[in-house]
Scaffold this motif. Sequence first.
Motif, PDB file in Angstrom:
ATOM      1  N   LEU A 199       0.826  -1.210   0.000  1.00 20.35           N
ATOM      2  CA  LEU A 199       0.000   0.000   0.000  1.00 20.35           C
ATOM      3  C   LEU A 199       0.860   1.259   0.000  1.00 20.35           C
ATOM      4  O   LEU A 199       0.572   2.219  -0.722  1.00 20.35           O
ATOM      5  N   ILE A 200       1.917   1.256   0.796  1.00 23.96           N
ATOM      6  CA  ILE A 200       2.793   2.424   0.858  1.00 23.96           C
ATOM      7  C   ILE A 200       3.510   2.644  -0.469  1.00 23.96           C
ATOM      8  O   ILE A 200       3.573   3.769  -0.990  1.00 23.96           O
ATOM      9  N   VAL A 201       4.031   1.555  -1.067  1.00 21.18           N
ATOM     10  CA  VAL A 201       4.761   1.669  -2.328  1.00 21.18           C
ATOM     11  C   VAL A 201       3.825   2.121  -3.450  1.00 21.18           C
ATOM     12  O   VAL A 201       4.160   3.027  -4.237  1.00 21.18           O
ATOM     13  N   ILE A 202       2.646   1.512  -3.536  1.00 21.49           N
ATOM     14  CA  ILE A 202       1.709   1.877  -4.604  1.00 21.49           C
ATOM     15  C   ILE A 202       1.253   3.319  -4.446  1.00 21.49           C
ATOM     16  O   ILE A 202       1.179   4.075  -5.433  1.00 21.49           O
ATOM     17  N   SER A 203       0.961   3.740  -3.231  1.00 19.74           N
ATOM     18  CA  SER A 203       0.544   5.131  -3.005  1.00 19.74           C
ATOM     19  C   SER A 203       1.648   6.109  -3.389  1.00 19.74           C
ATOM     20  O   SER A 203       1.388   7.158  -3.992  1.00 19.74           O
ATOM     21  N   PHE A 289      -5.786   6.544   3.840  1.00 20.62           N
ATOM     22  CA  PHE A 289      -6.153   5.151   3.591  1.00 20.62           C
ATOM     23  C   PHE A 289      -5.167   4.196   4.256  1.00 20.62           C
ATOM     24  O   PHE A 289      -5.561   3.252   4.946  1.00 20.62           O
ATOM     25  N   VAL A 290      -3.869   4.448   4.031  1.00 19.45           N
ATOM     26  CA  VAL A 290      -2.840   3.568   4.600  1.00 19.45           C
ATOM     27  C   VAL A 290      -2.843   3.646   6.125  1.00 19.45           C
ATOM     28  O   VAL A 290      -2.714   2.632   6.816  1.00 19.45           O
ATOM     29  N   SER A 291      -3.019   4.848   6.661  1.00 18.39           N
ATOM     30  CA  SER A 291      -2.973   5.032   8.118  1.00 18.39           C
ATOM     31  C   SER A 291      -4.107   4.285   8.805  1.00 18.39           C
ATOM     32  O   SER A 291      -3.907   3.649   9.853  1.00 18.39           O
ATOM     33  N   LEU A 334     -14.270   5.628   3.402  1.00 16.92           N
ATOM     34  CA  LEU A 334     -13.008   5.992   2.762  1.00 16.92           C
ATOM     35  C   LEU A 334     -13.058   5.830   1.250  1.00 16.92           C
ATOM     36  O   LEU A 334     -12.494   6.644   0.511  1.00 16.92           O
ATOM     37  N   TYR A 335     -13.719   4.785   0.759  1.00 21.34           N
ATOM     38  CA  TYR A 335     -13.635   4.451  -0.661  1.00 21.34           C
ATOM     39  C   TYR A 335     -14.908   4.758  -1.437  1.00 21.34           C
ATOM     40  O   TYR A 335     -14.832   5.173  -2.599  1.00 21.34           O
TER      41      TYR A 335
END
Length: 367
Positions: A199-203, A289-291, A334-335
């Motif tokens: 998720l972090i990398v894609i974001s 979202f990630v948090s 969120l989505y």
Amino acid sequence: MNSMNSRNDSLGFVDIPVVVTYLHLVFGVLAVVTNTLVVVAYAMDVSIRRIPANFFILNLSLADGLIGVVLIFRFSWTIDGAQISPRGDVNCLVRGLANYFVNLVSVLFVITISWDRLQLVSDPFKYRLRGRRRAYLLSVAAWAYTACYAFIAVFIIPYLLEVFGRDINTAGICVFSALASEGLYIAAVLDFCVPSVMLIVISTLIIIRLRRVTVARLVLQHNETGPVAVSSEVESSSNVVTDATHGTNSASSNATAIHTTERVNTNRKEEFQKEFKKIHRLARTLFLFVSVYVICWLPTYIAFLLRDVLSIGPVILHTFFLLGGFNSVMNPFLYAFRSRKFQYRLRKMFTTAVGIIYLPLQCLKHK
């Protein structure tokens, strides 16, 4: 009285606090209701169904709705006594499989939604050509992959560990993981660390590529239209002044050129700032979202890994797992509910529901 049931170690009961018990019901009902609204809005609105990304949101809502059902069943389990099933109990393993399966599906579709946004930013033309078909295929593959993965994790791996003499309490999976330490580390890496890193990398890639595309588009727009617009405005201004003053237009033309250039540069600067503000808002949204995912699931895996070191009991593990279920309550907000199309459809649904309830009441009042 701090718990629903008095502890009885010989029967294998677990003390569950009253607040935690009823939070299972509250979170379960909220997850079912909010995600059902998303599914109904998707089914009723054609404009929502045309967007491929919304099909992933639909599948995420289905998974989160099932998590809500699992939470309601957990509430029923705590009300009935919170008894740990005997070792190897089939019902226990089936409940554990369902619980593990729906949580993994939810996480997988969160990653899929982020990946879909990355594809949209990277190549919008190809995305529009094969977006819907790819969304269907990826969704089917996600459900099938997660079903196989959950079956192997719940049935096959515990059986193999038991065959090779590892100490494992299979029944504990209904309430909390009771795998050996090696199994917990593997589960923490595969089920939490890998999705979090993805998720972090894609974001991050979304922000980087969107920034590059925005800069390239603005530079291209500047090269194609900027100088032409300036020269045409300067030339027209110069001609007007020439006709009026018969050759004494040099100073006025230069002043007009400077003024026009400054105005164009100011507009271009404002456009750059506006575009990069959009990127910053998107970055904050992706960070949110990630948090939410990390905050909801990190305590659970930390408690699992440190349960032997800190003597963490099943009650704390059960409570932290409830926090992970809260993520399913947050996902629709969120989505789905951030989308204008979903908001419009939900407003119409709410207005219709109010009308259906209000009109009969008015008729009864007039009678």
